[in-house]
Scaffold this motif. Sequence first.
Motif, short mmCIF file in Angstrom:
data_model
loop_
_atom_site.label_atom_id
_atom_site.label_comp_id
_atom_site.label_asym_id
_atom_site.label_seq_id
_atom_site.Cartn_x
_atom_site.Cartn_y
_atom_site.Cartn_z
N PRO A 14 0.84 -1.20 0.00
CA PRO A 14 0.00 0.00 0.00
C PRO A 14 0.87 1.25 0.00
O PRO A 14 1.82 1.37 0.78
N GLY A 15 0.62 2.15 -0.92
CA GLY A 15 1.37 3.39 -1.02
C GLY A 15 2.72 3.25 -1.71
O GLY A 15 3.46 4.21 -1.81
N LEU A 16 3.03 2.04 -2.18
CA LEU A 16 4.30 1.79 -2.87
C LEU A 16 4.04 1.35 -4.30
O LEU A 16 3.03 0.71 -4.58
N VAL A 17 4.93 1.70 -5.19
CA VAL A 17 4.92 1.15 -6.54
C VAL A 17 6.07 0.17 -6.59
O VAL A 17 7.23 0.56 -6.51
N GLY A 18 5.74 -1.11 -6.66
CA GLY A 18 6.76 -2.14 -6.68
C GLY A 18 7.02 -2.62 -8.09
O GLY A 18 6.63 -1.98 -9.07
#
Length: 67
Positions: A14-18
């Motif tokens: 959540p809140g990250l672009v992986g």
Amino acid sequence: MIGLDGRVTGTVGPGLVGEVIVRIRGGAEHFLAHPAHGTGRLPVGTVVTVVEYLPPRTVYVMAAYDN
């Protein structure tokens, strides 16, 4: 793309672009990855399933197996 399995190469959460790598078109390609709704953090190495695809290079994923 939907339903294909891949492996996390950059933490997804959540809140990250992986980032994930998915075997497709006779090879393996990297995609930007977001967690599917209700999915928590997915660390590097987690096997995931693509549940949504946004062309050209973005996918939403969830863990393929329960830990």
